[in-house]
Design an enzyme around this catalytic site. Sequence first.
Site, PDB file in Angstrom:
ATOM      1  N   GLU B  49       0.826  -1.219   0.000  1.00  0.00           N
ATOM      2  CA  GLU B  49       0.000   0.000   0.000  1.00  0.00           C
ATOM      3  C   GLU B  49       0.856   1.264   0.000  1.00  0.00           C
ATOM      4  O   GLU B  49       0.462   2.285  -0.541  1.00  0.00           O
ATOM      5  CB  GLU B  49      -0.950   0.029   1.196  1.00  0.00           C
ATOM      6  CG  GLU B  49      -2.152  -0.905   1.057  1.00  0.00           C
ATOM      7  CD  GLU B  49      -1.866  -2.288   1.591  1.00  0.00           C
ATOM      8  OE1 GLU B  49      -0.702  -2.574   1.952  1.00  0.00           O
ATOM      9  OE2 GLU B  49      -2.809  -3.107   1.646  1.00  0.00           O
ATOM     10  N   PHE B 111     -12.147  -7.319  13.735  1.00  0.00           N
ATOM     11  CA  PHE B 111     -11.065  -7.779  12.877  1.00  0.00           C
ATOM     12  C   PHE B 111     -10.741  -6.712  11.819  1.00  0.00           C
ATOM     13  O   PHE B 111     -11.632  -6.222  11.138  1.00  0.00           O
ATOM     14  CB  PHE B 111     -11.457  -9.095  12.191  1.00  0.00           C
ATOM     15  CG  PHE B 111     -10.384  -9.595  11.256  1.00  0.00           C
ATOM     16  CD1 PHE B 111      -9.137  -9.978  11.732  1.00  0.00           C
ATOM     17  CD2 PHE B 111     -10.624  -9.668   9.885  1.00  0.00           C
ATOM     18  CE1 PHE B 111      -8.153 -10.423  10.870  1.00  0.00           C
ATOM     19  CE2 PHE B 111      -9.639 -10.111   9.013  1.00  0.00           C
ATOM     20  CZ  PHE B 111      -8.399 -10.493   9.515  1.00  0.00           C
ATOM     21  N   GLN B 112      -9.481  -6.356  11.740  1.00  0.00           N
ATOM     22  CA  GLN B 112      -8.988  -5.356  10.801  1.00  0.00           C
ATOM     23  C   GLN B 112      -9.635  -3.981  10.965  1.00  0.00           C
ATOM     24  O   GLN B 112      -9.830  -3.263   9.997  1.00  0.00           O
ATOM     25  CB  GLN B 112      -9.107  -5.843   9.352  1.00  0.00           C
ATOM     26  CG  GLN B 112      -8.209  -7.052   9.102  1.00  0.00           C
ATOM     27  CD  GLN B 112      -7.987  -7.360   7.636  1.00  0.00           C
ATOM     28  OE1 GLN B 112      -8.874  -7.161   6.821  1.00  0.00           O
ATOM     29  NE2 GLN B 112      -6.804  -7.864   7.321  1.00  0.00           N
ATOM     30  N   LYS B 161     -17.723  -1.282   5.328  1.00  0.00           N
ATOM     31  CA  LYS B 161     -17.979  -2.344   4.355  1.00  0.00           C
ATOM     32  C   LYS B 161     -19.443  -2.398   3.897  1.00  0.00           C
ATOM     33  O   LYS B 161     -19.720  -2.524   2.706  1.00  0.00           O
ATOM     34  CB  LYS B 161     -17.583  -3.678   5.007  1.00  0.00           C
ATOM     35  CG  LYS B 161     -17.665  -4.887   4.116  1.00  0.00           C
ATOM     36  CD  LYS B 161     -17.201  -6.129   4.887  1.00  0.00           C
ATOM     37  CE  LYS B 161     -17.648  -7.383   4.173  1.00  0.00           C
ATOM     38  NZ  LYS B 161     -16.629  -7.956   3.316  1.00  0.00           N
ATOM     39  N   MET B 476      23.694   9.796   3.655  1.00  0.00           N
ATOM     40  CA  MET B 476      23.482  11.076   4.323  1.00  0.00           C
ATOM     41  C   MET B 476      23.688  10.940   5.832  1.00  0.00           C
ATOM     42  O   MET B 476      24.225  11.836   6.480  1.00  0.00           O
ATOM     43  CB  MET B 476      22.079  11.600   4.015  1.00  0.00           C
ATOM     44  CG  MET B 476      21.858  13.028   4.443  1.00  0.00           C
ATOM     45  SD  MET B 476      23.087  14.147   3.755  1.00  0.00           S
ATOM     46  CE  MET B 476      22.177  14.897   2.411  1.00  0.00           C
TER      47      MET B 476
HETATM   48  C1  LIG Z   1      11.798   6.387   6.108  1.00  0.00           C
HETATM   49  C2  LIG Z   1      13.041   7.070   6.528  1.00  0.00           C
HETATM   50  N1  LIG Z   1      13.839   6.517   7.456  1.00  0.00           N
HETATM   51  C3  LIG Z   1      14.979   7.128   7.835  1.00  0.00           C
HETATM   52  C4  LIG Z   1      15.340   8.318   7.285  1.00  0.00           C
HETATM   53  C5  LIG Z   1      16.614   9.022   7.741  1.00  0.00           C
HETATM   54  N2  LIG Z   1      17.563   9.124   6.626  1.00  0.00           N
HETATM   55  C6  LIG Z   1      17.706  10.239   5.881  1.00  0.00           C
HETATM   56  S1  LIG Z   1      18.826  10.080   4.687  1.00  0.00           S
HETATM   57  C7  LIG Z   1      19.172   8.496   5.134  1.00  0.00           C
HETATM   58  C8  LIG Z   1      20.194   7.698   4.404  1.00  0.00           C
HETATM   59  C9  LIG Z   1      19.765   7.355   3.057  1.00  0.00           C
HETATM   60  O1  LIG Z   1      20.643   6.403   2.543  1.00  0.00           O
HETATM   61  P1  LIG Z   1      20.533   5.948   1.043  1.00  0.00           P
HETATM   62  O2  LIG Z   1      19.113   5.636   0.714  1.00  0.00           O
HETATM   63  O3  LIG Z   1      21.507   4.864   0.804  1.00  0.00           O
HETATM   64  O4  LIG Z   1      20.896   7.245   0.238  1.00  0.00           O
HETATM   65  P2  LIG Z   1      22.223   8.107   0.178  1.00  0.00           P
HETATM   66  O5  LIG Z   1      22.143   9.143   1.253  1.00  0.00           O
HETATM   67  O6  LIG Z   1      23.357   7.163   0.389  1.00  0.00           O
HETATM   68  O7  LIG Z   1      22.175   8.704  -1.172  1.00  0.00           O
HETATM   69  C10 LIG Z   1      18.404   8.122   6.237  1.00  0.00           C
HETATM   70  C11 LIG Z   1      18.496   6.818   6.898  1.00  0.00           C
HETATM   71  C12 LIG Z   1      14.465   8.874   6.317  1.00  0.00           C
HETATM   72  N3  LIG Z   1      14.697  10.047   5.734  1.00  0.00           N
HETATM   73  N4  LIG Z   1      13.336   8.214   5.953  1.00  0.00           N
END
Ligand SMILES: Cc1ncc(C[n+]2csc(CCOP(=O)(O)OP(=O)(O)O)c2C)c(N)n1
Lengths: 165, 563
Positions: B49, B111-112, B161, B476
Amino acid sequence: MKHTLVVLVENKPGVLTHVSGLISRRNFNIESINAGYTEEADMSRITIEVDADDEYELEQVVNQLSKLIDVIKIIDLTGKDRVHRDLALIKVKASPENRAEIVNLAEIFRAHIVDVNKETMIIELTGEDVKIDAICELLDDYGIIEIVRTGKIAICRGPKAAKDL
Amino acid sequence: MKMTGAQAIIECLKKEDVQVVFGYPGGSVLTLYDALYMSGFPHVLPRHEQGAIHAADGYARATGKVGVCMATSGPGATNLITGIATAYMDSIPLVLITGQVAVSFLGRDSFQEADIRGITTPITKHNYLVRDVRDLPKIVKEAFYIARTGRPGPVLIDIPKNIFAEEIDFEYPAEVNLRGYTPICEGDSQTMNAVFDELKFAKKPLFFIGGGLNLSDTSEIMQKIIAYTGVPTVSSLMGLGCISSDDPHFFGMIGMHGTYAGNMSTTETDLLIGIGVRFDDRVTGRLDQFASNAKIVHFDIDPAEINKNVRANIRVIGDLRWTLEKFYQKLQEKPAKEWQDQFKPWLEKLSGWKKEKPLTYKKDTDEILPQPVIEKICEITEGNAVIVTDVGQNQMWTAQFYGFKHPRSLLTSGGLGTMGYGLPASMGAQVGKPNKKVICICGDGGFMMNCQELMTIADLNLPVKVMILNNQSLGMVAQWQREFYNSHYAHSCMRTKADFVEIARAMGVPAVRLDKKEEIEAVLKKAIFSEGPFLVDIRIPEEEDVLPMVPTGAGLNQMILGG
Ligand SMILES: Cc1ncc(C[n+]2csc(CCOP(=O)(O)OP(=O)(O)O)c2C)c(N)n1
């Protein structure tokens, strides 16, 4: 500074939660909140007392609330010529010896005694919050068992309804 | 006409000119799905989803239409949450239809059952629980109206539903009547005079444009305003593409990873005119140092945005379609030449900054760096692709190095910063724009968060190109750990035995690995010009940073520069 906002909303389930949820979520401080029916069947009225640091914060409260689809209108009654009231029910210890004193006190405040038994009394008082605070302070000497207050409601003086302001 | 609630919904979708819905079936929406089946209404089935809602969101961002998404009650509905919050933060118009347990089962932990109205109240523009089938057409009509008018946003309709099966006499209301909702369209022309007067006396004005231009499709009139006045312009992440990156008045993105010229000009400007922006903290840096020499003018459709983060001296409230037109007219009172002469020294100063300290990266390396890869993708697509990013370094490098030229050509989760957004959103964008090149640029971390949608992309043979900038880490996060946490790489490394190329192939998408610098162009071309979907696993070094960078708590002029 404290502000009294009148929020006119659609009379639908969930609207009060929506309004109060928005205020707390946006990190604004609610002093009291009150909801009830109005002269129009499909409209409810919520009175909110908020404590805003400055005009910008107040503006944010109003603007954020205005975004809710079920909010019809918001009116700031602060500074307007208005009547505001709080209702309190106070259960206080009352021995046969000091009962008369308490009745006297209540009379001075134009409060009503609405229940008496051997040990306690219940006093009903409507008024501005300062007046209620004052009686509570005096009754404290006898021993307050329980207080319940409605929080502030407010209405404008003059011929107009808030919705027409 | 007599019909069931389920049939009524489909009728409503047709009346709203909905072309396709993204959704996932389940117990409480089976009647609705049966009606979809019987009417042959176009429907995309993702593998999660969250994929459905990000796809609907990507569809909406790419096309400007309302995205529609359906899910079953309980777990189906709760799987939409991240996507709803994502759309809400970026003001994306969506209508979400969720199933709910039958009215007689409501409130019993059936349920659900999940209280999806309660859960989504803070992240929807509005939401409904339908209790009477006769209200259904009116509610759907209102939902679309609310989603697309004023400041757009997601609207959820929760439908028990039994309501899908009950019969009504269908009639679609002609009008919407909501006394608490009167979206401001026309602003007040008085304020234009005030803005005009400020501009007349300004020496260093700056237009700061944002996502509002994209949402209201007003980049054309904005371009005219810029050309007419010669006022330098900077952008938020969400405003990229509204002004072509090669316009001589344009100085890129400002904020945490903004350009030197952009951030310096923001610090120095004496009149900052924010247009369709919300002054996010990623843009402003330290608030008390943001544009601290400037008067601030704020154009926005949502009065609640004014003074929320940055105090405005002049507010111009209204739909940009109206206010910008009015502003342009007002500007005509002074000849273009005079405006341009007035701001010429300032424009030259910015151009100097831009030349002195452009966005850059190290060129003498054998490794594949992400920045030239993105420049190459831009070159191959001639800046005409719809670029969908994920979140992290990949997103910022894309913002910096893909020369965006067109509105709605960068789709990215700006406000919420949702990892896992890129792949499903690119799927939705491609559904909405079948003739456009849609390219998803993501990190290895975010790719995995919704990689199951590769299968959907393969099944539909959508020609989405997926570029994974694979640094085998949560880049990042690792960058922040390098800068601010003594290089303690706490759970940000993802060296893995698994192989993205194999994953893609297993899901039906052709794929290659790119790990030789001299092959960059050939591989990218092969991918971009291939017929169907394609994935490239691009191996980039682990320790490459996104620069410049403004550390949190610093002013925009306190940048760590790169290059
Ligand atoms: C759903 C979610 N979980 C955690 C984060 C925190 N976060 C921001 S950037 C990042 C790293 C992203 O790594 P990657 O997808 O490998 O991309 P890169 O920065 O290496 O390009 C994280 C964990 C987020 N933005 N969204």
